[in-house]
Design a protein around this motif. Structure first.
Motif, short mmCIF file in Angstrom:
data_model
loop_
_atom_site.label_atom_id
_atom_site.label_comp_id
_atom_site.label_asym_id
_atom_site.label_seq_id
_atom_site.Cartn_x
_atom_site.Cartn_y
_atom_site.Cartn_z
N TYR A 181 6.80 3.70 -2.81
CA TYR A 181 7.66 4.90 -2.88
C TYR A 181 7.86 5.58 -1.52
CZ TYR A 181 2.90 6.36 -4.06
OH TYR A 181 1.54 6.50 -4.10
N THR A 182 7.13 5.17 -0.48
CA THR A 182 7.44 5.64 0.88
C THR A 182 7.46 4.45 1.82
OG1 THR A 182 5.11 6.16 1.15
CG2 THR A 182 6.59 8.02 0.86
N PRO A 183 8.54 4.14 2.54
CA PRO A 183 9.79 4.89 2.57
C PRO A 183 10.57 4.71 1.27
CG PRO A 183 10.09 2.82 3.70
CD PRO A 183 8.64 2.90 3.32
N ASN A 184 11.61 5.48 1.16
CA ASN A 184 12.42 5.44 -0.06
C ASN A 184 13.88 5.53 0.35
OD1 ASN A 184 13.87 6.42 -2.35
ND2 ASN A 184 11.89 6.83 -3.31
N PRO A 185 14.66 4.44 0.29
CA PRO A 185 14.28 3.12 -0.18
C PRO A 185 13.59 2.29 0.91
CG PRO A 185 16.60 3.11 0.44
CD PRO A 185 16.09 4.49 0.68
N THR A 186 12.89 1.26 0.49
CA THR A 186 12.29 0.30 1.42
C THR A 186 13.38 -0.63 1.96
OG1 THR A 186 11.86 -1.17 -0.43
CG2 THR A 186 10.05 0.27 0.24
N GLN A 187 13.02 -1.35 3.02
CA GLN A 187 13.95 -2.34 3.58
C GLN A 187 14.31 -3.40 2.51
OE1 GLN A 187 15.40 -1.97 6.37
NE2 GLN A 187 16.39 -3.97 6.54
N PHE A 188 13.32 -3.78 1.73
CA PHE A 188 13.53 -4.76 0.64
C PHE A 188 14.63 -4.26 -0.32
CE2 PHE A 188 12.07 -5.62 -3.85
CZ PHE A 188 12.26 -6.99 -3.90
N LEU A 189 14.58 -2.99 -0.70
CA LEU A 189 15.58 -2.45 -1.62
C LEU A 189 16.93 -2.28 -0.94
CD1 LEU A 189 13.74 0.18 -3.85
CD2 LEU A 189 14.26 -2.21 -4.35
N LYS A 190 16.92 -1.95 0.36
CA LYS A 190 18.20 -1.82 1.09
C LYS A 190 18.93 -3.15 1.10
CE LYS A 190 16.83 1.66 4.46
NZ LYS A 190 16.42 1.81 5.83
N VAL A 191 18.19 -4.22 1.43
CA VAL A 191 18.81 -5.56 1.50
C VAL A 191 19.26 -5.99 0.10
CG1 VAL A 191 18.41 -7.98 2.09
CG2 VAL A 191 17.56 -6.19 3.59
N ALA A 192 18.44 -5.72 -0.91
CA ALA A 192 18.81 -6.09 -2.28
C ALA A 192 20.11 -5.39 -2.69
CB ALA A 192 17.68 -5.71 -3.24
N ALA A 193 20.23 -4.10 -2.33
CA ALA A 193 21.44 -3.36 -2.69
C ALA A 193 22.65 -3.95 -1.96
CB ALA A 193 21.26 -1.88 -2.34
N GLU A 194 22.46 -4.39 -0.71
CA GLU A 194 23.56 -5.03 0.03
C GLU A 194 24.03 -6.30 -0.66
OE1 GLU A 194 21.92 -3.43 4.29
OE2 GLU A 194 22.09 -5.61 4.02
N MET A 195 23.08 -6.96 -1.36
CA MET A 195 23.43 -8.19 -2.09
C MET A 195 24.11 -7.87 -3.42
SD MET A 195 22.34 -10.35 0.02
CE MET A 195 22.99 -11.65 -0.98
N GLY A 196 24.23 -6.59 -3.74
CA GLY A 196 24.88 -6.20 -4.99
C GLY A 196 23.90 -5.98 -6.13
N ALA A 197 22.60 -6.09 -5.84
CA ALA A 197 21.60 -5.90 -6.90
C ALA A 197 21.39 -4.40 -7.17
CB ALA A 197 20.29 -6.54 -6.48
N THR A 198 20.85 -4.10 -8.34
CA THR A 198 20.46 -2.73 -8.68
C THR A 198 19.07 -2.49 -8.11
OG1 THR A 198 21.70 -2.90 -10.74
CG2 THR A 198 20.02 -1.17 -10.63
N ALA A 199 18.88 -1.37 -7.41
CA ALA A 199 17.58 -1.11 -6.77
C ALA A 199 16.82 -0.01 -7.50
CB ALA A 199 17.81 -0.71 -5.31
N ILE A 200 15.54 -0.26 -7.76
CA ILE A 200 14.67 0.76 -8.38
C ILE A 200 13.45 0.92 -7.47
CG2 ILE A 200 13.26 1.37 -10.38
CD1 ILE A 200 15.02 -0.38 -12.12
N ASP A 201 13.15 2.17 -7.08
CA ASP A 201 11.99 2.39 -6.21
C ASP A 201 10.77 2.82 -7.03
OD1 ASP A 201 11.79 5.38 -6.31
OD2 ASP A 201 13.86 5.18 -5.60
N GLY A 202 9.62 2.93 -6.35
CA GLY A 202 8.35 3.16 -7.05
C GLY A 202 8.08 4.61 -7.44
N LEU A 203 8.98 5.54 -7.03
CA LEU A 203 8.69 6.94 -7.31
C LEU A 203 8.69 7.25 -8.80
CD1 LEU A 203 8.17 9.50 -5.55
CD2 LEU A 203 10.46 10.19 -6.20
N GLU A 204 9.65 6.64 -9.51
CA GLU A 204 9.75 6.93 -10.94
C GLU A 204 8.51 6.41 -11.69
OE1 GLU A 204 11.85 9.00 -11.92
OE2 GLU A 204 11.65 8.82 -14.08
N MET A 205 8.00 5.26 -11.25
CA MET A 205 6.77 4.72 -11.88
C MET A 205 5.61 5.70 -11.68
SD MET A 205 4.91 1.10 -11.12
CE MET A 205 3.24 0.75 -11.66
#
Ligand code: NAP
Length: 289
Positions: A229-253
């Motif tokens: 959950y820190t950073p938010n979003p992570t680099q992993f989620l940034k790249v996933a979003a660029e690929m068109g994927a839906t990104a979910i971070d750890g804060l909600e968990m």
């Protein structure tokens, strides 16, 4: 206001100073106006048993459990919920009146943002990066959603074998296990890709558990979920979003596992938005719409 009647809740761990739990629990307690306070309590591994006896003596109502006690606490509990038994770890403890009982709310926390999609998960292929403690809650959560095909990727063959073996006599579908060479192939099959490794966590914010080239295999319709959950979003989620994927971070968990625990201790609904907002404010994050 803290008074003579104020009841105690808390979190134990070692170290515990950086825990975010007091922020979100005390925000909810204040909003509800209930006579409780939630404290961070440092407990060293060797002091766990004596700490439990002390907590009972001072009538502490319940507590959260974090590293390194999530497994070590289990022998001291008179009741352990089936979900905590399946995960092999306890993160929430309450007093029954005569002894301590425990459960695991990380599974509820993990599935909460996924359940919001309200879809049939039975044909989903889940790929989980990492095979540590959090990966266990993720496997149990995937099973709760009805996911049948679960792949777990780790770097140590022996640990992976033990991880797989631990599910054999459970109600959870036994996950397939792989080492990291299989990442490109598995990412291309994944509908749900979950990072449970700490790679990319602050301060190593430029790192990713898989390379950008490997992430190119991710389907546009996939969900990428990072437990960090820190950073938010992570680099992993940034790249996933660029690929068109839906990104979910750890804060909600984090919020949802805490809300489930607080609801159990207080035996009443809790203000989840207040808990979420207290954390976004504390972490200086932008509020999402
Ligand atoms: P853990 O038990 O230590 O497991 C970490 C896993 O990641 C292990 O399988 C480890 O492999 C693997 N790993 C570590 N460094 C790696 C690297 N450089 N490359 C590949 N794999 C690596 O930790 P955990 O308790 O599962 O926590 C993992 C992460 O989830 C942390 O970032 C934590 O903050 C986060 N988390 C978030 C929440 C939430 O509420 N959002 C809840 C729980 C955990 P080895 O076993 O080979 O070392």
């Amino acid at each position: 206001m803290i008074k003579g009647t104020t009841k105690l809740l808390g979190v134990i761990g070692s170290p515990i100073e950086h825990s975010l739990s007091p922020v979100m629990h005390n925000a909810a307690i204040a909003e509800l106006g209930v006579d409780y306070v939630y404290l961070a309590m440092p407990v060293k591994p060797a002091d766990l048993e004596v700490a439990l006896a002390g907590f009972a003596a001072i009538n502490l109502r319940g507590f959260s459990v974090t590293i390194p006690h999530k497994q070590a606490i289990m022998p001291f509990l008179s009741e352990i919920s089936p979900i905590a038994q399946a995960v092999g770890a306890v993160n929430t403890v309450w007093h029954t009146g005569t002894s301590w009982a425990g459960t695991n709310t990380d599974v509820e926390g993990f599935v909460a943002p996924l359940k919001a999609y309200n879809r049939d998960w039975s044909q989903t292929v889940a790929v989980i990066l990492g095979a540590g403690g959090a990966a266990r809650a993720v496997v149990a959560g995937c099973a709760e959603l009805g996911i049948q095909e679960i792949h777990v990727i780790g770097r140590n063959r022996q640990k992976l074998d033990a991880f797989q073996q631990s599910w054999v006599n459970s109600a959870v579908p036994v996950p397939a296990i792989h080492t990291w060479e299989k990442v490109p192939q598995l990412i291309s099959q994944a509908n749900l890709l979950v990072n449970t490794t700490p790679v990319g966590m602050h301060p190593q914010v430029d790192q990713m558990p898989v390379s950008a080239a490997e992430m190119k295999n991710l389907n546009a319709g996939a969900i990428a979920y990072d437990l960090i959950y820190t950073p938010n979003p992570t680099q992993f989620l940034k790249v996933a979003a660029e690929m068109g994927a839906t990104a979910i971070d750890g804060l909600e968990m984090l919020v949802q596992q805490g809300a489930t625990a607080l609801q159990m201790w207080l035996q009443q609904p809790v203000p989840v938005d207040v808990m979420r907002q207290s954390l976004t404010q504390h972490l200086g994050l932008k509020v999402k719409n």
